[in-house]
Structure formats: C-alpha cells, structure tokens
Design an enzyme around this catalytic site. Structure first.
Site, PDB file in Angstrom:
ATOM      1  N   ASP A  38      38.935  45.548 -32.864  1.00  0.00           N
ATOM      2  CA  ASP A  38      39.624  44.441 -32.400  1.00  0.00           C
ATOM      3  C   ASP A  38      40.805  45.188 -31.551  1.00  0.00           C
ATOM      4  O   ASP A  38      41.033  46.192 -31.616  1.00  0.00           O
ATOM      5  CB  ASP A  38      40.291  44.012 -33.828  1.00  0.00           C
ATOM      6  N   ASN A  86      33.542  33.274 -32.097  1.00  0.00           N
ATOM      7  CA  ASN A  86      33.976  33.738 -30.747  1.00  0.00           C
ATOM      8  C   ASN A  86      33.653  32.543 -29.624  1.00  0.00           C
ATOM      9  O   ASN A  86      34.114  32.774 -28.416  1.00  0.00           O
ATOM     10  CB  ASN A  86      33.633  35.052 -30.486  1.00  0.00           C
TER      11      ASN A  86
HETATM   12  C1  FPP Z   1      37.930  41.916 -30.060  1.00  0.00           C
HETATM   13  O1  FPP Z   1      39.229  42.103 -29.410  1.00  0.00           O
HETATM   14  C2  FPP Z   1      36.819  42.392 -29.426  1.00  0.00           C
HETATM   15  C3  FPP Z   1      35.771  41.587 -29.158  1.00  0.00           C
HETATM   16  C4  FPP Z   1      35.650  40.235 -29.606  1.00  0.00           C
HETATM   17  C5  FPP Z   1      34.604  42.005 -28.159  1.00  0.00           C
HETATM   18  C6  FPP Z   1      34.040  43.372 -28.761  1.00  0.00           C
HETATM   19  C7  FPP Z   1      33.258  43.816 -27.522  1.00  0.00           C
HETATM   20  C8  FPP Z   1      33.031  45.117 -27.203  1.00  0.00           C
HETATM   21  C9  FPP Z   1      34.252  46.055 -27.667  1.00  0.00           C
HETATM   22  C10 FPP Z   1      32.301  45.276 -26.199  1.00  0.00           C
HETATM   23  C11 FPP Z   1      30.909  45.770 -26.888  1.00  0.00           C
HETATM   24  C12 FPP Z   1      29.860  45.787 -26.044  1.00  0.00           C
HETATM   25  C13 FPP Z   1      28.363  45.942 -26.389  1.00  0.00           C
HETATM   26  C14 FPP Z   1      27.394  46.203 -25.505  1.00  0.00           C
HETATM   27  C15 FPP Z   1      28.399  45.606 -27.717  1.00  0.00           C
HETATM   28  P1  FPP Z   1      39.966  40.908 -29.033  1.00  0.00           P
HETATM   29  O2  FPP Z   1      39.491  40.274 -27.536  1.00  0.00           O
HETATM   30  O3  FPP Z   1      39.786  39.811 -30.126  1.00  0.00           O
HETATM   31  O4  FPP Z   1      41.335  41.491 -28.856  1.00  0.00           O
HETATM   32  P2  FPP Z   1      42.606  40.888 -29.168  1.00  0.00           P
HETATM   33  O5  FPP Z   1      42.725  40.528 -30.610  1.00  0.00           O
HETATM   34  O6  FPP Z   1      43.900  41.770 -28.802  1.00  0.00           O
HETATM   35  O7  FPP Z   1      42.799  39.499 -28.103  1.00  0.00           O
END
Ligand code: FPP
Length: 255
Positions: A38, A86
């Site tokens: 996250d 999501n």
């Molecule tokens: C949460 O951060 C992250 C995600 C929803 C996406 C996670 C994906 C990756 C790390 C890429 C992985 C790649 C592969 C190939 C599996 P957020 O966007 O919710 O962060 P925020 O809470 O700060 O908005």
C-alpha cells in the site's frame, strides 16, 4: 506498533542490513509471507509524480522483495496487487494497472526462470483484459516446474468472494454438512495446498485487512509499517522478520 517493537525498530534503523541479517534466526522464518503493498499513490503524489509512476516504483519494490525472499529460503510470498474493490478507481488508473501487470510479467519472466520461482495467481482472472489474462497464462505455464519459491499474486481477488466460491464448490461436489471440515474448506480456496501465511506485512500506516486472505490469515502475525510500498526495501523486510521472530505465537493456547 507495540512499545517494545518500536524500540527494536528504532534500534534496527540505526544499524545496517548485515547487522540485521546476523541476528536473524534462519531456522525460524515464516513459511509464507503475505504483503499488502500500500502507498504507491501517496509516494508518487508526495514527489509531484503521477500515481502511475508510484505503481511502477511499486514493481521495483516487489522485485527486490521477491529476490530477498528467495535468498532467505521463504517458501511462499503472496502479494495483493488488485482487489475486487479496485475496479472502483478511475478507469485510467485501472487500465494502467492491467497493462502494467502484463508488461511486468513479460519483463520479469527471466527473473522467475533465474530464481526458479513458480507463479500462482489467485482471484477471478476471467474479468481481466484478454492481454493480461494471456500473459498470466504464459507466466503460469512457463514457471509451473519451479520449486524454489511460490509467488502468489492476488489479482481481482477478494477474501469474501473466495469464501463464497469455496462454499459453492463444496456444495457442487455434493458434500454433506457433517463431513465439512476446515481442511476440506481450505482445499477449496484458491490457496489450496499452500501453508497459511505466518506473517502479514502492510505498508503505508494503514491498519486494515482490506478483504485479503480472510480465512488464511486467522493466525498470522501482523507487521504494520509507515513506510510507503515503493520505499519498502530489503532492510524493511529484515526488520519485519526480526519483529516476527520476537512474537510469542500461542495459537489460542495458554503459556
Ligand atoms: C496500493 O497503493 C497499490 C496497488 C493497488 C497496486 C499494487 C501494484 C503493484 C505494486 C504493482 C505490482 C505489479 C505486478 C506485476 C503484480 P495505492 O495506489 O492504494 O496507494 P495509495 O493508498 O497511496 O493511493
């Protein structure tokens, strides 16, 4: 974070990776680490970058974590990449993530071969774009023979949906209620055959499960850190493992 763990955290933040490694008990590592990655969006926004850049940086952190887990001999690593909730994000971000999953998998396949990591996907893949599904299938096919570590990617995954799916599967197989056990239930989850996570890591200071592995995390130790996922490094992983090794796991028993 409990007080004693905070002290430990402060102490380890002052020493290097090799010191952390030297006190790690490699005979008492988790069999399965689950991670809620996250904070990609906040990491990017803090530096005036687009959220996409944060997700791309999140891939780098995941690569480093995979390599470290293989080196340590952790048998299973699960990463929550995209939840059933999501889809509610702006279409542009969802499209970017779907493309990122496909591109990353192709780009990182040599790493899977080099480290002999087997890919497993959990979640409803049928709702993903065809290109993402196809690359996932290629990844599954090409890594099926490997046994160094299993990387479980949760994509379009929801713990409640998984529990409903398992229940439907059991009903469809015609089991009578009296033969239903926790083991039989577990055999009908996506994670069939894998050990339950011993350690759950969630980055970015949030303290929620967010519908991740609801059945499997029943007795996992939680490690929550304020570090945003793109900044999560090998040292952070070692801190999480050291904190885990200080926990007193009782599984409901008295001391
Ligand atoms: C949460 O951060 C992250 C995600 C929803 C996406 C996670 C994906 C990756 C790390 C890429 C992985 C790649 C592969 C190939 C599996 P957020 O966007 O919710 O962060 P925020 O809470 O700060 O908005």
């Amino acid at each position: 974070m409990p007080f004693s763990e905070k002290k430990l955290h402060e102490f380890y933040s002052e020493v290097g990776e090799s010191e952390r490694l030297s006190v790690l008990d490699t005979s008492a590592l988790p069999a399965h680490i689950a991670i809620i990655m996250d904070g990609n969006g906040r990491w990017a926004e803090k530096q005036g970058l687009s959220r996409s850049k944060g997700h791309a940086a999140g891939v780098d952190a995941l690569r480093e974590t995979i390599t470290a887990c293989v080196r340590l001999g952790i048998p299973v690593l699960s990463a929550y990449a995209f939840s059933t909730e999501n889809w509610k994000r702006p279409k542009k971000e969802v499209d970017f993530l779907m493309q990122l999953f496909a591109d990353t998998l192709i780009k990182e396949l040599p790493l899977f071969h080099q480290e002999e990591v087997k890919l497993k996907l959990i979640g409803d893949l049928s709702e993903l774009p065809k290109k993402t599904q196809d690359t996932f299938q290629k990844g599954l096919r090409e890594t099926a023979q490997y046994g160094n570590m299993t990387l479980v990617l949760a994509v379009n995954y929801g713990g409640r949906a998984e529990i409903v799916r398992a229940t439907k599967r059991i009903v469809e197989q015609g089991y009578k209620p009296e033969v239903l056990t926790e083991d039989l239930f577990a055999q009908n989850l996506y994670t069939e055959g894998l050990p339950d996570p011993d350690l759950l890591i969630r980055t970015s200071g949030e303290m929620r499960l967010s519908n991740f592995l609801l059945f499997q995390l029943a007795y996992a130790e939680f490690y929550l850190t304020d570090t945003l996922w793109p900044d999560f490094s090998r040292s952070d992983l070692l801190s999480a493992l050291l904190a885990y090794q200080k926990r007193n796991r009782r599984f409901g028993k008295a001391k």
